[in-house]
Scaffold this motif. Structure first.
Motif, short mmCIF file in Angstrom:
data_model
loop_
_atom_site.label_atom_id
_atom_site.label_comp_id
_atom_site.label_asym_id
_atom_site.label_seq_id
_atom_site.Cartn_x
_atom_site.Cartn_y
_atom_site.Cartn_z
N PRO A 313 -15.48 36.19 -14.52
CA PRO A 313 -16.41 37.34 -14.55
C PRO A 313 -17.79 36.98 -14.02
O PRO A 313 -18.45 37.79 -13.37
N ILE A 314 -18.24 35.74 -14.31
CA ILE A 314 -19.53 35.26 -13.83
C ILE A 314 -19.32 33.93 -13.14
O ILE A 314 -18.86 32.97 -13.75
N ALA A 315 -19.62 33.87 -11.85
CA ALA A 315 -19.54 32.62 -11.09
C ALA A 315 -20.72 32.60 -10.13
O ALA A 315 -20.66 33.13 -9.03
N TRP A 316 -21.83 32.02 -10.60
CA TRP A 316 -23.02 31.98 -9.76
C TRP A 316 -22.76 31.16 -8.49
O TRP A 316 -21.93 30.25 -8.49
N LEU A 317 -23.47 31.50 -7.44
CA LEU A 317 -23.30 30.77 -6.17
C LEU A 317 -23.53 29.28 -6.37
O LEU A 317 -23.01 28.46 -5.61
N ASN A 318 -24.30 28.90 -7.41
CA ASN A 318 -24.58 27.48 -7.64
C ASN A 318 -23.34 26.69 -8.00
O ASN A 318 -23.32 25.47 -7.85
N TYR A 319 -22.29 27.35 -8.47
CA TYR A 319 -21.04 26.67 -8.76
C TYR A 319 -20.45 26.00 -7.52
O TYR A 319 -19.62 25.10 -7.63
N THR A 320 -20.85 26.44 -6.34
CA THR A 320 -20.24 25.94 -5.11
C THR A 320 -20.41 24.45 -4.95
O THR A 320 -19.63 23.81 -4.23
N VAL A 321 -21.41 23.84 -5.59
CA VAL A 321 -21.56 22.39 -5.47
C VAL A 321 -20.31 21.66 -5.93
O VAL A 321 -20.02 20.55 -5.46
N MET A 322 -19.54 22.25 -6.83
CA MET A 322 -18.34 21.60 -7.34
C MET A 322 -17.23 21.51 -6.31
O MET A 322 -16.27 20.76 -6.49
N LEU A 323 -17.34 22.25 -5.22
CA LEU A 323 -16.27 22.31 -4.22
C LEU A 323 -16.53 21.42 -3.02
O LEU A 323 -15.69 21.37 -2.11
N TRP A 324 -17.66 20.74 -2.98
CA TRP A 324 -17.98 19.88 -1.83
C TRP A 324 -16.88 18.88 -1.52
O TRP A 324 -16.51 18.70 -0.35
N PRO A 325 -16.32 18.16 -2.51
CA PRO A 325 -15.27 17.20 -2.18
C PRO A 325 -14.06 17.83 -1.50
O PRO A 325 -13.41 17.18 -0.68
N GLY A 326 -13.74 19.08 -1.85
CA GLY A 326 -12.62 19.74 -1.19
C GLY A 326 -12.86 19.90 0.29
O GLY A 326 -11.94 19.70 1.10
N ALA A 327 -14.10 20.23 0.68
CA ALA A 327 -14.41 20.34 2.10
C ALA A 327 -14.30 18.98 2.78
O ALA A 327 -13.89 18.89 3.95
#
Length: 485
Positions: A313-327
């Motif tokens: 329901p709430i996923a701030w854009l700041n959560y994106t830092v957690m996906l860096w390793p996937g990239a």
């Protein structure tokens, strides 16, 4: 059957598109930084505690914990939507005054995110240029700036995910599940991570992850008092999805479009179930992987994490830092046309939202305000597709700097299956070698084998062939690399 290599003209078209998107993102970010300077970065030095509202909330809860008071009735600006275990983990910060504690936590966050990127790049054997690019985009990204300004915990979550990913690559699936359990105890919206072993029928890891999350959660409840669990559940379940631009989830998008909340919940269920279904056939190699080798399982943790964020329901854009390793996994596998835009678009600052305030409900504004949702969806789709369809090239470059034969993996991503250089793509082929080598060594009466320079296994029959014919890469990746002729 391996599919034929994509036509060079098609590969060139994807390359032009990737370069154009990257240039557009960098140009937009530079223009916004000039027009709206220091929107987030300068705020880190703000001496008003209420300027760092998330950390102010956490700090008050930790102080209350240390004094035996209610950790959810603290007079903070925002309600604390995190479970009691976070207050226990951050208890040392409650021993300091608010501002010194905030600056210490910010320094720790920078250290953790930088270490996470370096550890991932080192494990993947990315070249110096790719590693520097990954670190610089992280430092320049709006999600990191927002995380630092508000004092959020995403650096802790990123580091926990990377540790679990490294354990998985070492073949220690139970340890990986335990670490994921701790991450989930900190951020329960990531709970579907614990169901990855269920989707892949890895029962010891499933029970280890659930037990880890349960034990750490109970520890937090015992420290804060039983009533804290009930108060947290009340707050967490009665907070609706906000329609602000920074909420990058699909339920947040539905709220911005004025849709009913039921649609958001349906999307939540569909995304979570779809993510787990999509990665069910991408288990990690039982014996682990050598450094520099990638396989489909390398994307599963981050693909499901991205799905959790898309569905929350709430996923701030700041959560994106957690996906860096996937990239970075995509980058190591030769999919730089996808990885580079994913790393660059988050650099666009939140000042982007200022462009759409004149008519926020107009169609063009609603599209523009959904930029961060699109970035999050891009991570999710790219990582899921990799976990589902990636197949390593059977070829490797004979020497560093040589251009490898085209990849022929059955990869619907088209040009992303093309080998960018021998070092970039051929290392990924080692995942098959690692699995077959492990199985061969374990089976009775299996052919004699020899170790390869990176820890893979070759049979005596293969040992007589040139090293460049093996499926284990010994060269360092380069980034970006030219198309093969």
């Amino acid at each position: 059957m391996l599919s034929p290599t994509p036509r060079p003209s098609r590969a060139a078209g994807y390359t032009v598109l990737a370069v154009a998107l990257t240039a557009l993102a960098l140009g937009t970010a530079a223009w916004l930084f000039v027009r709206y300077p220091g929107v987030l970065v300068s705020g880190v030095a703000n001496t008003d505690p209420k300027g760092h509202v998330d950390f102010e909330t956490f700090w008050r809860s930790t102080v209350a914990l240390l004094h035996g008071a209610d950790t959810y009735q603290t007079g903070s600006v925002l309600p604390n939507l995190n479970p009691p275990f976070l207050s226990l983990l951050l208890a040392p910060f409650g021993l300091l005054a608010m501002l010194p504690s905030y600056w210490a936590f910010s320094a720790l966050t920078v250290l953790l995110v930088t270490a996470a990127v370096f550890l991932t790049a080192r494990e993947l054997r990315l070249g110096r240029g790719a590693t520097v690019f990954a670190v610089l985009t992280m430092w320049a990204s709006s999600p990191l700036h927002g995380t630092l300004l508000l004092g959020q915990i995403y650096g802790l979550l990123l580091f926990g995910l990377v540790l679990a990913w490294l354990a998985q690559r070492r073949g220690r699936e139970v340890l990986a599940a335990v670490l994921l359990g701790v991450v989930v105890a900190l951020k329960p919206s990531l709970a579907p991570l614990l169901l990855i072993p269920l989707a892949q029928r890895r029962w010891p890891a499933l029970w280890a992850g659930i037990a880890s999350a349960g034990v750490t959660s109970v520890a937090g409840v015992l420290a804060a008092g039983p009533s804290s669990a009930l108060e947290w559940l009340r707050l967490a379940t009665h907070t609706p999805a906000p329609e602000v631009d920074a909420n990058a989830s699909l339920p947040g998008l539905v709220a911005r479009l004025g849709g009913p909340g039921q649609v958001g919940w349906l999307l939540t269920v569909a995304v979570v179930l779809g993510s787990l279904w999509w990665i069910r056939r991408a288990p990690a190699s039982p014996g682990g992987l050598p450094r520099g080798v990638v396989e489909r399982a390398d994307a599963t943790i981050f693909a499901v994490a991205a799905g959790c964020l898309v569905a929350a329901p709430i996923a701030w854009l700041n959560y994106t830092v957690m996906l860096w390793p996937g990239a970075l996994v995509l980058l190591r596998a030769g999919r730089w046309r996808v990885a580079v835009p994913l790393l660059v678009f988050p650099v666009i600052p939140v000042a982007w939202g200022n462009l759409w305030q004149a008519a926020p409900t107009a169609t063009v504004s609603l599209v523009g305000r959904s930029l961060y949702c699109a970035v999050l969806l891009g991570f999710w789709i790219a990582l899921l597709e990799f976990a589902r369809n990636y197949q390593a090239s059977p070829f490797a470059a004979p020497v560093e700097g040589a251009v490898a034969a085209p990849a022929t993996g059955s990869d619907p991503a088209g040009p992303e299956a093309t080998v960018e250089s021998g070092a970039t793509e051929s290392g990924a082929a080692g995942s098959t070698a690692a699995r077959s080598g492990t199985a061969g060594a374990a089976g009775a009466g299996s052919p004699r084998s020899q170790s390869t320079p990176l820890g893979g296994i070759r049979s005596d029959a293969e040992a007589g062939r040139p090293c460049q014919g093996s499926s284990v890469a010994t060269t360092e990746p380069r980034f970006p690399t030219p198309e093969p002729p």
